[in-house]
Design a protein around this motif. Structure first.
Motif, PDB file in Angstrom:
ATOM      1  N   ILE A 129       0.855  -1.186   0.000  1.00 36.08           N
ATOM      2  CA  ILE A 129       0.000   0.000   0.000  1.00 36.08           C
ATOM      3  C   ILE A 129       0.892   1.238   0.000  1.00 36.08           C
ATOM      4  O   ILE A 129       1.371   1.662   1.062  1.00 36.08           O
ATOM      5  CB  ILE A 129      -0.944   0.030   1.221  1.00 36.08           C
ATOM      6  N   GLU A 131       0.363   4.437  -0.202  1.00 33.84           N
ATOM      7  CA  GLU A 131      -0.091   5.556   0.643  1.00 33.84           C
ATOM      8  C   GLU A 131       0.316   5.346   2.104  1.00 33.84           C
ATOM      9  O   GLU A 131       0.747   6.274   2.785  1.00 33.84           O
ATOM     10  CB  GLU A 131      -1.619   5.691   0.559  1.00 33.84           C
ATOM     11  N   SER A 157      -4.177   0.369  -3.764  1.00 35.75           N
ATOM     12  CA  SER A 157      -4.640   1.572  -3.071  1.00 35.75           C
ATOM     13  C   SER A 157      -5.400   1.196  -1.802  1.00 35.75           C
ATOM     14  O   SER A 157      -5.972   0.104  -1.706  1.00 35.75           O
ATOM     15  CB  SER A 157      -5.540   2.403  -3.977  1.00 35.75           C
TER      16      SER A 157
END
Length: 278
Positions: A129, A131, A157
């Protein structure tokens, strides 16, 4: 084949793994061929750093509970099939929330997941991931970077994480059915205090709900019916044992000290025998 699902009464530190390990050792001493499964699990790479390093060593994301179950059972099954869905969590940089403890402690599960492994019968896929990786401190990003270089995961995401995990439970059930064919006793461990990690893990002979120093043993079919009351509203991995326990009457109660229960196998088999005679 006898199957046992072990779940927690508390969100954490219930003692599920302690109970499972004692049950496995007793069963092996009695001559059972024991299979193990942690269908959905995870570990925190900060608090369980050893298993972040082990994952690099194995070239495979491996959690602590699954590793312990695998070794206790002296298993020859592939560990990725015993723990088909595994996630690595890491705490984000506390400076990002202004050092506010309440905000920091309230960071969601989805925003702590850094890597996910999903293993089916024919292939294993790792995801990371980006982010969440970018929210880590520099030293933690460095540690995860080492793991990423070994696993070569695909980017995912945060918004797609829940969908991937939901779909992965079908894969976990397929793997569980496969493993059950090869063992006399199947020990399945859930996570946190959720009623079951997958739909298929409810198809068991016995369910053991564990709290510190006490465990209650239920008939599997009755437990499944109680959990099923919530199916129209929730999946079993959202239903908690707190929801289910008031609806049930235990068949056996086990009290034990810090070293774990004694004669747990005997009590589990007594419940199986009583249920089969009804």
């Amino acid at each position: 084949m006898v199957s046992v699902l072990i779940v927690g009464a508390l969100p954490y530190d219930s003692g599920k793994t302690t109970f499972a390990l004692n049950l496995i050792r007793e069963a092996i001493e009695e001559g059972f061929d024991v299979g193990v499964s942690k269908p959905v699990g995870g570990f925190n790479g900060w608090y369980q750093y050893e298993f972040l390093k082990k994952s690099i060593e194995f070239g495979l994301l491996i959690g602590e509970d699954a590793y312990k179950l695998h070794n206790a059972a002296k298993s020859i099954d592939r560990i990725e099939l015993e723990s088909p869905v595994t996630v690595l969590l890491l705490p984000p940089d506390p400076e990002r929330v202004g050092w506010r403890v309440s905000s920091y402690m309230g960071i969601s599960f989805q925003n702590q997941v850094v890597i996910v492994r999903i293993s089916g019968l024919h292939r294993t896929i790792h995801y990371y991931i980006p982010e969440n990786l970018n929210k880590l401190t520099k030293p933690l990003r460095g540690e995860v970077g080492k793991l990423i270089s070994v696993l070569n995961p695909k980017p995912l995401s945060v918004g797609k994480l829940d969908d991937i995990l939901s779909e992965s439970r079908k894969i976990a059930d397929e793997v569980l059915r496969y493993l059950e064919h090869y063992h006399d006793l199947m020990v399945i461990e859930s996570y946190a205090n959720y009623a079951a990690p997958t739909f298929g893990s409810l198809d068991v002979d016995v369910v053991v709900v564990v709290a510190p120093s006490k465990a209650v043993i239920f008939d599997g079919e009755q437990y499944k019916r109680a959990v099923s009351l919530y199916f129209n509203l929730k999946s079993p991995w959202i239903v908690t044992t707190e929801d289910v326990l008031p609806l049930l009457r235990p068949r056996k109660i086990v009290e034990f000290g810090p070293e774990g229960p004694k004669n747990s196998l005997e009590k589990v088999l007594q419940v199986v025998d009583a249920s089969s005679s009804l």
